[in-house]
Design a protein around this motif. Structure first.
Motif, mmCIF file in Angstrom:
data_model
loop_
_atom_site.group_PDB
_atom_site.id
_atom_site.type_symbol
_atom_site.label_atom_id
_atom_site.label_comp_id
_atom_site.label_asym_id
_atom_site.label_seq_id
_atom_site.Cartn_x
_atom_site.Cartn_y
_atom_site.Cartn_z
ATOM 1 N N VAL A 132 1.003 -1.557 -0.404
ATOM 2 C CA VAL A 132 0.004 -0.064 -0.611
ATOM 3 C C VAL A 132 0.528 1.325 0.135
ATOM 4 C CG1 VAL A 132 -1.802 1.717 1.461
ATOM 5 C CG2 VAL A 132 -1.567 -1.637 0.837
ATOM 6 N N ASP A 133 1.660 1.225 0.725
ATOM 7 C CA ASP A 133 2.562 2.122 0.999
ATOM 8 C C ASP A 133 3.677 3.046 -0.489
ATOM 9 O OD1 ASP A 133 2.416 3.729 3.659
ATOM 10 O OD2 ASP A 133 2.992 1.808 4.300
ATOM 11 N N TYR A 134 3.796 2.017 -1.087
ATOM 12 C CA TYR A 134 4.831 1.726 -1.944
ATOM 13 C C TYR A 134 3.794 1.820 -3.081
ATOM 14 C CZ TYR A 134 7.194 0.222 -6.199
ATOM 15 O OH TYR A 134 7.663 0.030 -7.483
ATOM 16 N N ALA A 135 2.862 1.520 -2.976
ATOM 17 C CA ALA A 135 1.522 2.289 -4.176
ATOM 18 C C ALA A 135 1.124 3.839 -4.348
ATOM 19 C CB ALA A 135 0.257 1.553 -3.886
ATOM 20 N N ASP A 136 1.104 4.433 -2.942
ATOM 21 C CA ASP A 136 1.011 5.289 -2.716
ATOM 22 C C ASP A 136 2.131 6.735 -3.310
ATOM 23 O OD1 ASP A 136 -1.543 4.800 -1.815
ATOM 24 O OD2 ASP A 136 -1.026 5.297 0.098
ATOM 25 N N GLN A 137 3.049 5.803 -2.730
ATOM 26 C CA GLN A 137 4.476 6.841 -2.800
ATOM 27 C C GLN A 137 5.076 6.858 -4.690
ATOM 28 O OE1 GLN A 137 7.372 6.263 -0.016
ATOM 29 N NE2 GLN A 137 6.339 5.593 1.783
ATOM 30 N N THR A 138 4.521 5.745 -5.603
ATOM 31 C CA THR A 138 5.288 5.176 -6.467
ATOM 32 C C THR A 138 4.234 6.470 -7.461
ATOM 33 O OG1 THR A 138 4.588 3.971 -7.169
ATOM 34 C CG2 THR A 138 7.495 4.041 -6.100
ATOM 35 N N ARG A 139 3.052 6.625 -7.145
ATOM 36 C CA ARG A 139 1.819 7.293 -7.918
ATOM 37 C C ARG A 139 2.430 7.539 -9.420
ATOM 38 N NH1 ARG A 139 -3.706 6.543 -6.538
ATOM 39 N NH2 ARG A 139 -3.095 6.455 -4.221
ATOM 40 N N GLU A 140 3.252 8.633 -8.618
ATOM 41 C CA GLU A 140 3.074 10.049 -9.680
ATOM 42 C C GLU A 140 4.347 9.602 -9.968
ATOM 43 O OE1 GLU A 140 1.316 13.301 -7.716
ATOM 44 O OE2 GLU A 140 -0.183 12.767 -7.717
ATOM 45 N N GLY B 214 2.136 -5.600 -30.872
ATOM 46 C CA GLY B 214 1.075 -6.671 -30.306
ATOM 47 C C GLY B 214 1.111 -6.550 -28.739
ATOM 48 N N PRO B 215 0.537 -7.307 -27.673
ATOM 49 C CA PRO B 215 0.537 -7.690 -25.881
ATOM 50 C C PRO B 215 1.995 -7.388 -25.302
ATOM 51 C CG PRO B 215 -0.510 -9.415 -26.743
ATOM 52 C CD PRO B 215 -0.057 -9.227 -28.189
ATOM 53 N N VAL B 216 1.695 -7.128 -24.248
ATOM 54 C CA VAL B 216 3.072 -6.737 -23.722
ATOM 55 C C VAL B 216 2.979 -7.179 -22.716
ATOM 56 C CG1 VAL B 216 4.832 -5.045 -22.590
ATOM 57 C CG2 VAL B 216 3.703 -4.845 -25.218
ATOM 58 N N ALA B 217 3.672 -7.899 -21.711
ATOM 59 C CA ALA B 217 3.652 -8.261 -20.373
ATOM 60 C C ALA B 217 4.400 -7.686 -20.050
ATOM 61 C CB ALA B 217 4.363 -9.908 -19.984
ATOM 62 N N ASP B 218 3.860 -6.930 -18.725
ATOM 63 C CA ASP B 218 5.186 -6.197 -17.867
ATOM 64 C C ASP B 218 5.410 -6.397 -16.588
ATOM 65 O OD1 ASP B 218 5.815 -3.884 -15.405
ATOM 66 O OD2 ASP B 218 3.532 -2.805 -15.460
ATOM 67 N N VAL B 219 6.460 -7.179 -16.028
ATOM 68 C CA VAL B 219 6.665 -8.510 -15.224
ATOM 69 C C VAL B 219 7.393 -6.980 -14.554
ATOM 70 C CG1 VAL B 219 8.485 -10.039 -14.643
ATOM 71 C CG2 VAL B 219 7.395 -10.151 -17.152
ATOM 72 N N GLY B 220 7.029 -8.319 -13.283
ATOM 73 C CA GLY B 220 7.561 -7.257 -12.123
ATOM 74 C C GLY B 220 6.829 -6.433 -11.887
ATOM 75 N N CYS B 221 5.042 -5.931 -12.674
ATOM 76 C CA CYS B 221 4.360 -5.060 -11.693
ATOM 77 C C CYS B 221 4.321 -4.101 -11.106
ATOM 78 C CB CYS B 221 3.166 -5.569 -13.367
ATOM 79 S SG CYS B 221 2.038 -6.195 -12.547
ATOM 80 N N GLY B 222 4.232 -4.840 -9.382
ATOM 81 C CA GLY B 222 4.130 -3.976 -8.926
ATOM 82 C C GLY B 222 2.175 -3.499 -8.877
ATOM 83 N N PRO B 223 1.950 -1.955 -8.256
ATOM 84 C CA PRO B 223 0.557 -1.983 -8.241
ATOM 85 C C PRO B 223 0.229 -1.669 -10.169
ATOM 86 C CG PRO B 223 2.056 0.072 -7.568
ATOM 87 C CD PRO B 223 2.967 -1.372 -7.541
ATOM 88 N N GLY B 224 0.593 -1.700 -10.873
ATOM 89 C CA GLY B 224 0.003 -2.150 -12.278
ATOM 90 C C GLY B 224 0.188 0.108 -12.697
ATOM 91 N N ILE B 225 1.538 0.475 -12.287
ATOM 92 C CA ILE B 225 1.086 2.125 -12.811
ATOM 93 C C ILE B 225 2.054 1.500 -13.998
ATOM 94 C CG2 ILE B 225 2.977 4.020 -12.346
ATOM 95 C CD1 ILE B 225 2.138 3.288 -8.988
#
Length: 201
Positions: free
Chosen positions: A17-25, A46-57
């Motif tokens: 949760v803190d990681y997602a909030d701190q890296t959002r912007e 074609g489609p792309v895999a974001d590997v190690g995507c964390g919170p999806g930013i």
């Protein structure tokens, strides 16, 4: 599961949760990284895999750039957050140390390979190559250096136990060539970061 993999998963579950909030912007203040992402989006097919995507930013930013992107991460808590914050996109729990079992035009792995021990990097790059279609595009982002740090405290002051491997771009490029990739470009980001563009041969 290997101890380092368990530690990494548990650590990111703890700080999710803190990681997602701190890296959002975070990308808003990093124009060179935004440029790297735009170039990747323009070139990939074609489609792309974001590997190690964390919170999806990054997954979400790629989607905004018109890419059919989905995310994969080791941490179930990160995937839960990604699904909640980006409900229109696909996210799944998985490890880059195992076959990805997808067929994609591109893979992006920003600052996620940094936790993989040196001896396992060739196998991970092999999994990436197997998942990529012919001429598929790979973009790696990582810390630059010649050492390994043990991170014991992280986002929000939570306890963590993750090894962070800092590597020279030329070393990562050599691993890529040995795995069957053609390295197309190496971007240095200041003194402590790099982005490599490579294509499956």
């Amino acid at each position: 599961m290997n101890d380092w993999l368990t530690d990494t998963r548990d650590s990111y579950d703890t700080v999710a949760v803190d990681y997602a909030d701190q890296t959002r912007e975070l990308l808003d203040g990093l124009p060179h990284l935004r440029a790297a992402l735009r170039l990747f989006a323009e070139e990939v097919r074609g489609p792309v895999a974001d590997v190690g995507c964390g919170p999806g930013i990054i997954t979400a930013r790629l989607h905004e750039l018109g890419v059919d992107a989905f995310g994969i991460d080791l941490s179930p808590a990160m995937i839960e957050l990604a699904r909640a914050r980006h409900p229109g996109l696909r996210f799944e729990v998985g490890s880059m140390t195992e076959p990805l079992n997808v067929s994609v035009g591109g893979i992006i792995a920003w600052w996620s390979l940094i936790h993989v021990p040196d001896e396992l990097v060739p196998a991970v790059l092999g999994h990436f190559r197997e998942a990529l279609r012919p001429n598929g595009l790979l973009q790696l982002g990582f810390h630059v250096g010649d050492r390994t740090n043990l991170k014991t405290q992280g986002y929000g002051g939570h306890p963590m136990r993750v090894h962070v491997h800092l590597r020279r771009p030329e070393r990562v490029a050599q691993w890529l060539r040995e795995a069957g990739f053609t390295v197309e470009a190496q971007w240095l980001l200041g003194e402590d970061g790099a982005v490599l563009f490579a294509r499956r041969g």
